[in-house]
Each structure stands twice: as C-alpha cells, then as structure tokens.
Scaffold this motif. Structure first.
Motif, PDB file in Angstrom:
ATOM      1  N   THR A  30       0.830  -1.205   0.000  1.00 15.82           N
ATOM      2  CA  THR A  30       0.000   0.000   0.000  1.00 15.82           C
ATOM      3  C   THR A  30       0.864   1.256   0.000  1.00 15.82           C
ATOM      4  O   THR A  30       0.589   2.211  -0.730  1.00 15.82           O
ATOM      5  N   LEU A  31       1.928   1.249   0.806  1.00 22.35           N
ATOM      6  CA  LEU A  31       2.840   2.401   0.841  1.00 22.35           C
ATOM      7  C   LEU A  31       3.550   2.584  -0.500  1.00 22.35           C
ATOM      8  O   LEU A  31       3.723   3.713  -0.972  1.00 22.35           O
ATOM      9  N   LEU A  32       3.989   1.484  -1.114  1.00 21.74           N
ATOM     10  CA  LEU A  32       4.708   1.571  -2.396  1.00 21.74           C
ATOM     11  C   LEU A  32       3.810   2.104  -3.508  1.00 21.74           C
ATOM     12  O   LEU A  32       4.256   2.865  -4.367  1.00 21.74           O
ATOM     13  N   ARG A  33       2.535   1.705  -3.512  1.00 20.23           N
ATOM     14  CA  ARG A  33       1.607   2.164  -4.549  1.00 20.23           C
ATOM     15  C   ARG A  33       1.126   3.579  -4.317  1.00 20.23           C
ATOM     16  O   ARG A  33       0.714   4.257  -5.249  1.00 20.23           O
ATOM     17  N   GLY A  34       1.117   4.025  -3.055  1.00 22.79           N
ATOM     18  CA  GLY A  34       0.620   5.356  -2.750  1.00 22.79           C
ATOM     19  C   GLY A  34      -0.858   5.372  -2.441  1.00 22.79           C
ATOM     20  O   GLY A  34      -1.492   6.422  -2.460  1.00 22.79           O
ATOM     21  N   LYS A  35      -1.443   4.213  -2.125  1.00 22.96           N
ATOM     22  CA  LYS A  35      -2.879   4.137  -1.865  1.00 22.96           C
ATOM     23  C   LYS A  35      -3.273   4.781  -0.540  1.00 22.96           C
ATOM     24  O   LYS A  35      -4.442   5.021  -0.297  1.00 22.96           O
ATOM     25  N   HIS A  36      -2.307   5.069   0.305  1.00 21.52           N
ATOM     26  CA  HIS A  36      -2.598   5.712   1.583  1.00 21.52           C
ATOM     27  C   HIS A  36      -2.724   7.229   1.447  1.00 21.52           C
ATOM     28  O   HIS A  36      -3.075   7.903   2.400  1.00 21.52           O
ATOM     29  N   LYS A  37      -2.467   7.749   0.255  1.00 22.18           N
ATOM     30  CA  LYS A  37      -2.523   9.191   0.019  1.00 22.18           C
ATOM     31  C   LYS A  37      -3.847   9.577  -0.650  1.00 22.18           C
ATOM     32  O   LYS A  37      -4.397   8.801  -1.439  1.00 22.18           O
ATOM     33  N   PRO A  38      -4.341  10.772  -0.381  1.00 25.83           N
ATOM     34  CA  PRO A  38      -5.577  11.206  -1.052  1.00 25.83           C
ATOM     35  C   PRO A  38      -5.366  11.515  -2.534  1.00 25.83           C
ATOM     36  O   PRO A  38      -6.337  11.618  -3.279  1.00 25.83           O
ATOM     37  N   THR A  39      -4.113  11.626  -2.970  1.00 23.76           N
ATOM     38  CA  THR A  39      -3.825  11.935  -4.370  1.00 23.76           C
ATOM     39  C   THR A  39      -3.571  10.673  -5.195  1.00 23.76           C
ATOM     40  O   THR A  39      -3.009  10.763  -6.290  1.00 23.76           O
ATOM     41  N   TYR A  40      -3.985   9.508  -4.710  1.00 26.72           N
ATOM     42  CA  TYR A  40      -3.723   8.243  -5.397  1.00 26.72           C
ATOM     43  C   TYR A  40      -4.340   8.229  -6.786  1.00 26.72           C
ATOM     44  O   TYR A  40      -5.508   8.558  -6.986  1.00 26.72           O
ATOM     45  N   THR A  41      -3.518   7.859  -7.761  1.00 25.15           N
ATOM     46  CA  THR A  41      -3.956   7.669  -9.138  1.00 25.15           C
ATOM     47  C   THR A  41      -3.456   6.294  -9.585  1.00 25.15           C
ATOM     48  O   THR A  41      -2.252   6.032  -9.520  1.00 25.15           O
ATOM     49  N   PRO A  42      -4.329   5.399 -10.035  1.00 29.83           N
ATOM     50  CA  PRO A  42      -3.896   4.029 -10.354  1.00 29.83           C
ATOM     51  C   PRO A  42      -2.831   3.936 -11.439  1.00 29.83           C
ATOM     52  O   PRO A  42      -1.989   3.047 -11.399  1.00 29.83           O
ATOM     53  N   SER A  43      -2.837   4.849 -12.385  1.00 28.04           N
ATOM     54  CA  SER A  43      -1.906   4.740 -13.511  1.00 28.04           C
ATOM     55  C   SER A  43      -0.575   5.435 -13.263  1.00 28.04           C
ATOM     56  O   SER A  43       0.305   5.367 -14.113  1.00 28.04           O
ATOM     57  N   ASN A  44      -0.410   6.107 -12.111  1.00 29.22           N
ATOM     58  CA  ASN A  44       0.837   6.807 -11.801  1.00 29.22           C
ATOM     59  C   ASN A  44       1.519   6.175 -10.602  1.00 29.22           C
ATOM     60  O   ASN A  44       0.870   5.664  -9.697  1.00 29.22           O
ATOM     61  N   ASP A  45       2.831   6.280 -10.597  1.00 25.64           N
ATOM     62  CA  ASP A  45       3.617   5.825  -9.465  1.00 25.64           C
ATOM     63  C   ASP A  45       3.730   6.985  -8.479  1.00 25.64           C
ATOM     64  O   ASP A  45       4.616   7.808  -8.584  1.00 25.64           O
ATOM     65  N   GLY A  46       2.800   7.075  -7.538  1.00 27.70           N
ATOM     66  CA  GLY A  46       2.804   8.159  -6.568  1.00 27.70           C
ATOM     67  C   GLY A  46       3.157   7.688  -5.180  1.00 27.70           C
ATOM     68  O   GLY A  46       2.912   8.391  -4.205  1.00 27.70           O
ATOM     69  N   GLY A  47       3.752   6.503  -5.070  1.00 29.12           N
ATOM     70  CA  GLY A  47       4.038   5.913  -3.770  1.00 29.12           C
ATOM     71  C   GLY A  47       5.324   6.408  -3.156  1.00 29.12           C
ATOM     72  O   GLY A  47       6.037   7.248  -3.706  1.00 29.12           O
ATOM     73  N   ASP A  48       5.621   5.877  -1.994  1.00 31.12           N
ATOM     74  CA  ASP A  48       6.772   6.291  -1.204  1.00 31.12           C
ATOM     75  C   ASP A  48       7.836   5.195  -1.188  1.00 31.12           C
ATOM     76  O   ASP A  48       7.586   4.059  -1.567  1.00 31.12           O
ATOM     77  N   PHE A  49       9.020   5.580  -0.702  1.00 28.41           N
ATOM     78  CA  PHE A  49      10.099   4.625  -0.500  1.00 28.41           C
ATOM     79  C   PHE A  49       9.900   3.947   0.853  1.00 28.41           C
ATOM     80  O   PHE A  49       9.492   4.582   1.818  1.00 28.41           O
TER      81      PHE A  49
END
Length: 150
Positions: A34-53
């Motif tokens: 979940t952290l790697l994908r960025g799903k914990h953020k309100p700016t989550y977009t499925p087609s973008n890599d918005g996750g964290d290290f």
C-alpha cells in the motif's frame, strides 16, 4: 466535478522505515504494498507511481502463522528442462530472509512495468541497521493491532 488525476510534477515521495520484528508476513506485506503504490494518500492515481520509498529492518525476525514454517516452500525455475528448485521456508529464512518479504510484496503489486518500478523503491535489511539515514525516514507502525504469531 472532474476526476482528479495526479501529474508527475505533483508527486511528493516520503521515506518510511518499517520494523518487521514479530510482525506477521502477510499483514506486513500488504501494508508495504500500500505504501509503495501510494494508496494511503488522497492523491492516489492508479496509472501513476505516486508511492513512497520503504525501508524494512529486522526482516529476519518476521513471523508466519500456523504450520506454514514447516510446510511453505519457495520455487524458482532456471528455464531449462528439469530446472525447478525448491527451498523450504526455514532454509530461506536462515540464508536469505530479505527474499521472503520481497517475494510476498512482489505478489501484491501489479504484474507490469509499473510493478517492477514500484518494487525498486523497497529496501530490505536483515538486521536493525540501514544506510538511509540521510533521507530522514519516518517510522511506520501498521495501523492494525498486531496479532501474535505462533
């Protein structure tokens, strides 16, 4: 109202350090994915890599539930006929404890270019030390109540 789509210039990446001591493998790996994908953020977009290290320490102290320690087997194949190799969980934990967690997280990420790019943001260390202090990682404690592993 329009659907929000995160742009590459708007992505903000954080660094998190996760302590795997006495955590259950499956529960921890879902949180890491979940952290790697960025799903914990309100700016989550499925087609973008918005996750964290994510930096995982003490992965040699990870636990699994039930009889899996005796029954679980990891397979790999060389690509040649008869080239299948089987490694029991206990041997994998003794020799390569980082591969156990990496395999579990990899199975929870997309099976495409983005999944491979996301997996490169995961750093796993068997002991308590890591060389990423300059990035000032924030400690991450999973939001669920820790279930005691057997």
């Amino acid at each position: 109202m329009k659907t929000y789509h995160q742009k590459a210039s708007e992505i903000e990446r954080d660094w998190y350090v996760v302590d795997a001591t006495d955590e259950v493998l499956g529960r921890l790996s879902t949180q890491i994915a979940t952290l790697l994908r960025g799903k914990h953020k309100p700016t989550y977009t499925p087609s973008n890599d918005g996750g964290d290290f994510v930096v995982v320490v003490n992965c040699e102290k990870i636990k699994i539930m039930g009889k899996k320690a005796d029954q679980k087997v990891y397979y790999r194949h060389s690509g040649y006929p008869g080239g299948i190799k089987a490694t029991p969980y206990k041997m994998m934990l003794a020799k390569h404890p980082d591969r156990i967690l990496r395999t579990a997280v990899k199975g929870m990420l997309p099976k495409n270019r983005m999944g491979r790019r996301l997996l490169s943001k995961l750093r796993i260390y068997a002991g308590p030390d890591h060389p990423h202090a300059a990035q000032q990682p924030k400690p991450w404690k999973p939001p669920y109540a820790t279930k005691k592993a057997v």
